[in-house]
Motif scaffolding. Structure first.
Motif, PDB file in Angstrom:
ATOM      1  N   PHE A  55       4.153 -32.550  -6.411  1.00  0.00           N
ATOM      2  CA  PHE A  55       3.139 -31.999  -7.407  1.00  0.00           C
ATOM      3  C   PHE A  55       3.424 -31.595  -8.789  1.00  0.00           C
ATOM      4  N   VAL A  56       4.475 -31.719  -8.820  1.00  0.00           N
ATOM      5  CA  VAL A  56       4.895 -31.893 -10.934  1.00  0.00           C
ATOM      6  C   VAL A  56       4.530 -32.838 -11.537  1.00  0.00           C
ATOM      7  N   MET A  57       4.528 -34.218 -10.490  1.00  0.00           N
ATOM      8  CA  MET A  57       3.350 -35.358 -10.931  1.00  0.00           C
ATOM      9  C   MET A  57       1.912 -35.369 -11.365  1.00  0.00           C
ATOM     10  N   GLU A  59      -4.433 -29.247  -1.026  1.00  0.00           N
ATOM     11  CA  GLU A  59      -6.012 -29.110  -1.144  1.00  0.00           C
ATOM     12  C   GLU A  59      -5.642 -28.957  -2.932  1.00  0.00           C
ATOM     13  N   VAL A  60      -4.717 -27.387  -3.236  1.00  0.00           N
ATOM     14  CA  VAL A  60      -5.270 -27.111  -4.024  1.00  0.00           C
ATOM     15  C   VAL A  60      -5.450 -27.982  -5.412  1.00  0.00           C
ATOM     16  N   THR A  61      -4.207 -28.777  -5.438  1.00  0.00           N
ATOM     17  CA  THR A  61      -4.085 -29.409  -6.605  1.00  0.00           C
ATOM     18  C   THR A  61      -5.002 -30.811  -7.009  1.00  0.00           C
ATOM     19  N   SER A  62      -5.505 -31.566  -5.002  1.00  0.00           N
ATOM     20  CA  SER A  62      -6.710 -32.035  -5.537  1.00  0.00           C
ATOM     21  C   SER A  62      -7.976 -31.571  -5.993  1.00  0.00           C
ATOM     22  N   ALA A 100       5.683 -37.435   4.449  1.00  0.00           N
ATOM     23  CA  ALA A 100       4.097 -36.847   4.689  1.00  0.00           C
ATOM     24  C   ALA A 100       4.159 -35.673   5.886  1.00  0.00           C
ATOM     25  N   ARG A 101       4.148 -35.745   6.821  1.00  0.00           N
ATOM     26  CA  ARG A 101       4.486 -34.605   7.295  1.00  0.00           C
ATOM     27  C   ARG A 101       4.846 -33.436   6.852  1.00  0.00           C
ATOM     28  N   LEU A 102       5.648 -33.049   5.640  1.00  0.00           N
ATOM     29  CA  LEU A 102       5.908 -32.129   4.404  1.00  0.00           C
ATOM     30  C   LEU A 102       4.122 -31.432   4.006  1.00  0.00           C
ATOM     31  N   ILE A 103       4.109 -32.823   3.365  1.00  0.00           N
ATOM     32  CA  ILE A 103       2.804 -32.304   2.336  1.00  0.00           C
ATOM     33  C   ILE A 103       1.931 -31.879   3.575  1.00  0.00           C
ATOM     34  N   PHE A 104       1.134 -32.452   4.825  1.00  0.00           N
ATOM     35  CA  PHE A 104      -0.026 -32.161   5.574  1.00  0.00           C
ATOM     36  C   PHE A 104       0.507 -30.797   6.409  1.00  0.00           C
ATOM     37  N   GLN A 105       2.128 -30.583   6.787  1.00  0.00           N
ATOM     38  CA  GLN A 105       1.377 -29.354   7.706  1.00  0.00           C
ATOM     39  C   GLN A 105       2.546 -28.065   6.485  1.00  0.00           C
ATOM     40  N   ARG A 106       3.328 -27.966   6.318  1.00  0.00           N
ATOM     41  CA  ARG A 106       3.690 -27.087   5.626  1.00  0.00           C
ATOM     42  C   ARG A 106       3.098 -26.552   3.920  1.00  0.00           C
ATOM     43  N   HIS A 107       2.757 -27.725   2.770  1.00  0.00           N
ATOM     44  CA  HIS A 107       2.501 -27.306   2.345  1.00  0.00           C
ATOM     45  C   HIS A 107       1.051 -28.007   1.959  1.00  0.00           C
ATOM     46  N   VAL A 108       0.272 -28.156   2.958  1.00  0.00           N
ATOM     47  CA  VAL A 108      -1.379 -28.939   2.506  1.00  0.00           C
ATOM     48  C   VAL A 108      -2.269 -27.688   1.742  1.00  0.00           C
ATOM     49  N   PHE A 109      -2.198 -26.599   1.873  1.00  0.00           N
ATOM     50  CA  PHE A 109      -2.644 -25.207   1.237  1.00  0.00           C
ATOM     51  C   PHE A 109      -2.795 -26.260  -0.151  1.00  0.00           C
ATOM     52  N   ALA A 110      -0.879 -26.364  -0.584  1.00  0.00           N
ATOM     53  CA  ALA A 110      -0.976 -26.748  -2.180  1.00  0.00           C
ATOM     54  C   ALA A 110      -1.672 -28.076  -2.799  1.00  0.00           C
TER      55      ALA A 110
END
Lengths: 292, 646, 98
Positions: free
Chosen positions: C62-64, A148-151, A136-146
């Protein structure tokens, strides 16, 4: 140790299932094999200190994506099966050669991989307090932009699917009055007899009896009848079997060529017939107008 | 570079400042205007075309005479007058200014061209009176006169070359005048092409002169001629000789002259006897400083002249066509002139003197032959003539005077000039003198033979006429030019030679010859010549005068056949040049079709075939494409593995 | 141990690739593509453990997600094509050929 055993068992299972996926004739069997592969992969994820991913694999991949596959298979044709004849010359041979070659190349390349130390994720997850918080830490801190884009991507995909699957009505929806009129103008004003009427059994494949005691062929399910005649499923009673034989014989007299040996089209025609039944009143009205 | 001249030619060229000499360009402009009017005017000028043409020619003659008297009025040192006209090619280093050079040599030629030319114009009025294209004939004649005058009057090699090409064009147009005759068209083409070979030599010679001297004008070139190397001068001399051979029908470019007799007789008289064929001699005489500095080239000129004079004489012996016999005679006499011109300062003036007298008697004999043909329904076969002297007295007398002149009968024109040539040839040192002189002597004997043969067959003996031939004398418009030319044949030689008049006249141009002792009637060489001439006449009398001449040509000995076939000149040309040329063109076509086209088409076919095979990759099946992609990915993986990055 | 997982991943990937090339039913082809994606996920997870950080798992996650979106749209396309052409065979779209 436990990991080793798990790995070897699941590796064999998943490879066998993958081969089954590729070489199966029936599409539904291939889908089930894919489910097996995904589940074994979920187990492997769990073994590799990725519990979150394992659960997500089961829920999202196997539970949602694969079920979507099965639904579409049902739409397209559950009993559709590929013929074994290959239409493109040399495709199978070349595919085997190239595929094997590719596998060999990859495995040889993997041999060059340098493994550093003892692989373990405990160090990374411990400071965050577990696998899920670390992720969770990684997703919402470092990769938050990715994230949002995936959503956004997911929303777009859903919308796209809706657009693609939507069917515009080209003719007005037949109202109750239209349906009733068509029914009385058509060949069969009364509802079709349900199966088993005046019969002594209430199985689905039991035919209805007409007032004079003969079998009403209208009440026999044609799909079941064909399966019973071809020996795929056993008939519940001898009467059901007789009725099935009668119906299949009558159908074969009318259209001998259309039904045998279809690949992916049988259920398609069933759907087409279902559609045509709904639109038959309107269609019947139109040719009547044209012939006037 | 030592000069062989005892006295140098007058180096200073005065400039014309008005007066007659300032207007001397009219000599060229008037006939040129005549040709232009008649050609552009077309059929509208048909009624007066012949008169306009003759008038222009006569007007040009008047200007020439006036210029001649003007020149005579000056002292010898001032007799070279330049007339500037205009800047022709001002292109940097190549600065060609067109101008005229009026000096004794050019004015002599101008007088000959316009004088004899005008007489032939008058003759043509009568000769071509039945021809519907007479106006065109006169326009071409005028064109010729203009071009020839430009050739002799120009003061630079480029002007000479323009005139050279102009007379070549006029010759082509006039030989092929009767276009409907295939033989005439072929003969015109042959003349033009053979001339082109000579022109090639002349052009390269002019280029070399420009490269060596930086200019093409006579003045500067001749002034500095002795400063150039012998090698260059020899090369230029040989190239100019090649040009002269083409125009003057000398060996090896002689094959066109006999075929040129397809043109009307006035054309043969004017162009192929009196004037155009002498342009080569003019070229060599005009370029005398170059030749004087290149003894090898001079020797080549003399050898060519000697060989041609014998060849022409032999050919003339066996021809039954009167015009072709005279053409052979022309070839031979020009050989004499070339021989003289190749002897250096000793011979230039003699060559020109012979040229002028030859112009008179040969033109006269050609016009006489035309008169005979006119009388015999244009039949040229001498075997069908015979006994014409009684029916055509004027023609017979004028022709006879010309005949006496050409064989060198004492007192007539040719006697003086030809004997001088033979003497000058013998006067050369060593073996050369004996060989050249001997050839000239032998030539004189053969000349006497075949000309006598011609006379006996045509005018004497039994009448061998066709049934429908009614020979009659020609009208005055044709006989008066004959008479005037006969006067020149009689008196021209004595006038020019006695007292070294002409030699002195030409001194400013060619220099004074060394060791010249004037004309000696009783020189041993002259006496031997007379004996040989008499022998030739006697032999001809025995063979043709006493015996009846067969109407059908007999088979003849090997020598006769050899001479009839023009010494196999045409056969040699064909086998040496024509067939290899044809093979070359065929090979070029083959190479182009198979080689070049094969390469190009083969390339295209290759591309087409390859693409035809390659397109089978586009099967349309997505799975095949997926296979190709996967295959590519495998290759990339393999490559990475090899490189070590995988 | 990691190499074992990677070899398994490579094998599954190749089998999926062969399946794409051989099968004619569009849906089965799609399933083979899913198999390839899963194999890649396995490799990512193995590498994550090897390197000791969770980036590989994030990528696999993300791949998933993207695979799910892709399946949705792809199957919708297949259904639409099937409705008009009555055929789910990949070989039927072969008009762009020589």
């Amino acid at each position: 140790m436990g990991e080793q055993i798990t790995f070897w068992v699941l590796a064999v299972v998943s490879v066998a299932a993958a081969l089954g996926l590729v070489f199966n004739r029936k599409a539904v069997y291939s889908a089930i094999m894919l489910a097996v592969v995904m589940l074994s992969l979920a187990a492997l994820y769990a073994v590799q200190d990725a519990p979150f991913l394992a659960v997500v694999q089961i829920i999202v991949y196997t539970g949602a994506v694969l079920m979507l596959f099965l639904f579409v298979l049902m739409l397209v044709g559950v009993d559709s099966s590929d013929s074994l004849v290959e239409t493109i010359r040399g495709q199978r041979f070349l595919a085997a050669v190239v595929g094997l070659g590719f596998a060999v190349l990859l495995i040889l390349g993997i041999g060059n991989v340098l493994v550093v130390g003892e692989p373990s994720l405990t160090a990374a997850t411990q400071e965050a307090g577990g696998n899920v918080p670390a992720l969770a830490r990684l997703i919402f801190q470092r990769h938050v932009f990715a994230f949002e884009v995936t959503s956004a991507l997911l929303i777009t995909a859903a919308l796209g699917a809706m657009v693609l699957a939507h069917r515009e009505r080209t003719t007005p929806r037949p109202t109750q009055k239209d349906l009733a009129r068509a029914r009385f103008l058509g060949p069969q004003p009364t509802p079709l007899p349900g199966p088993g009427t005046y019969a002594r059994h209430n199985a689905v494949d039991m035919p209805a009896l007409l007032p004079d005691g003969s079998v009403s062929l209208l009440s026999v399910n044609p799909t079941l009848a064909r399966h019973e005649v071809e020996g795929d499923t056993p008939a519940t009673t001898p009467e059901a079997r007789e009725a099935a034989v009668l119906l299949v014989a009558a159908e074969d007299r009318e259209e001998p060529a259309a039904e045998a040996g279809e690949e992916t089209r049988t259920a398609g025609e069933a759907e087409a017939r279902a559609e045509a039944d709904a639109e038959a009143p309107a269609a019947a009205a139109r040719p009547e107008e044209e012939t006037k | 570079m030592t000069s062989l001249l005892a006295a140098a030619p007058a180096a200073e060229i005065a400039q014309a400042s008005g007066g007659v000499l300032g207007l001397s360009w009219l000599m060229i402009a008037l006939p040129l205007a005549g040709a232009a009017i008649l050609l552009v005017g077309g059929r509208r000028t048909n009624s007066f075309g012949h008169l306009l043409g003759t008038a222009m020619s006569l007007a040009s003659f008047v200007v020439a005479v006036l210029a001649f008297f003007e020149l005579l009025g000056r002292t010898a040192e001032q007799r070279r007058v330049g007339v500037e006209l205009f800047d022709f090619i001002p292109a940097g280093q190549l600065d060609v200014k067109m101008g005229l050079l009026i000096d004794p040599l050019s004015i002599s030629f101008a007088l000959l061209i316009t004088g004899v030319g005008s007489l032939i114009h008058i003759y043509s009025i009568g000769y071509m009176s039945h021809d519907p294209d007479r106006r065109r004939f006169f326009s071409y004649l005028n064109l010729f006169v203009a071009a020839m005058l430009l050739l002799v009057l120009a003061d630079n090699y480029v002007g000479l070359y323009i005139g050279w090409e102009g007379v070549g064009l006029a010759s082509y147009l006039l030989i092929g005048f009767w276009q409907f005759k295939p033989s005439a068209a072929v003969a015109a083409k042959k003349a033009f092409i053979v001339n082109r070979v000579g022109d090639f030599g002349l052009a390269i010679g002019i280029f070399t002169l420009f490269a060596t001297f930086g200019t093409v004008a006579y003045g500067p070139i001749f002034e500095h001629a002795d400063k150039a190397s012998t090698g260059i001068l020899t090369a230029v001399g040989l190239l100019l000789l090649l040009g002269a051979c083409g125009k003057s029908a000398q060996l090896p470019l002689q094959s066109w002259l006999l075929d040129a007799m397809e043109g009307p007789t006035p054309v043969s008289a004017l162009i192929h006897a009196a004037t155009m064929v002498t342009a080569g001699v003019y070229l060599i005489t005009r370029s005398n400083p170059i030749f004087d500095g290149a003894p090898t080239a001079q020797l080549a000129v003399a050898i060519v002249g000697a060989a041609t004079l014998l060849a022409g004489a032999i050919i003339g012996c066996a021809k039954d066509d009167i015009k072709k016999a005279l053409a052979g005679s022309t070839m031979s006499q020009i050989g004499y002139m070339m021989l003289a011109a190749g002897l250096g300062p000793a011979g230039y003036a003699i060559a020109i003197a012979h040229l002028i007298t030859h112009g008179f008697f040969k033109a006269g004999m050609f016009l006489g032959a035309g008169s005979v043909m006119h009388a015999m329904n244009d039949d040229v076969n001498m075997r069908k003539y015979g006994g014409l002297r009684k029916v055509m007295p004027i023609t017979f007398i004028t022709f006879g005077l010309g005949y006496l002149a050409i064989i060198g009968f004492p007192g007539f024109a040719g006697y003086f000039t030809k004997d001088l040539i033979i003497e000058a040839a013998f006067g050369q040192e060593g073996v050369r003198g004996y060989l050249l002189g001997g050839a000239a002597l032998l030539g004189a004997a053969i000349t006497a033979f075949y000309m006598s043969r011609l006379m006996f067959m045509t005018f004497f003996g039994e009448k061998r006429w066709d049934k429908d031939a009614h020979p009659h004398e020609s009208p005055p418009v044709m006989t008066w030019p004959l008479i005037l030319l006969a006067i020149g044949s009689v008196g021209g030689g004595a006038f020019l030679v006695l007292g070294d008049r002409f030699i002195h006249f030409l001194e400013p141009v060619v220099g004074k010859p060394e060791n010249h002792h004037g004309f000696n009637p009783v020189a041993p060489v002259g006496l031997i010549t007379l004996v040989l001439v008499a022998a030739g006449v006697a032999l001809a009398w025995v063979m043709y005068g006493r015996r009846p001449v067969p109407v059908e040509a007999p088979r003849g000995s090997f020598l006769t056949v050899f001479a009839r076939r023009d010494l196999y000149g045409d056969a040699i040309n064909e086998s040496l040049l024509m067939r290899p040329g044809q093979w070359l063109t065929r090979f070029a076509v083959f190479f182009d079709n198979r080689g070049v086209d094969g390469l190009v088409n083969g390339l295209a076919a290759g591309v087409g075939g390859t693409s035809g095979r390659l397109r089978r990759l586009q099967t349309g099946f997505a799975r095949s494409y997926a296979l190709s992609m996967f295959f590519g990915a495998a290759i990339v993986a393999g490559a990475l593995l090899l490189v070590g990055n995988l | 141990m990691t190499t074992h997982y990677l070899v398994l991943s490579a094998l599954l990937f190749s089998i999926g690739a062969i399946g794409v090339l051989i099968r004619r039913n569009a849906i089965v082809v799609f399933m083979c593509v899913e198999l390839m994606l899963n194999a890649a996920n396995l490799a990512l997870v193995a590498f994550a453990r090897m390197h000791g950080n969770l980036d590989g798992q994030i990528i696999a996650f993300f791949v998933m997600v993207v695979a799910a979106a892709e399946v949705v749209v792809g199957l919708a396309i297949i259904v639409t094509i099937f409705r008009t052409r009555r055929s789910a065979s990949v070989d039927d779209v072969n008009l762009l050929k020589y």
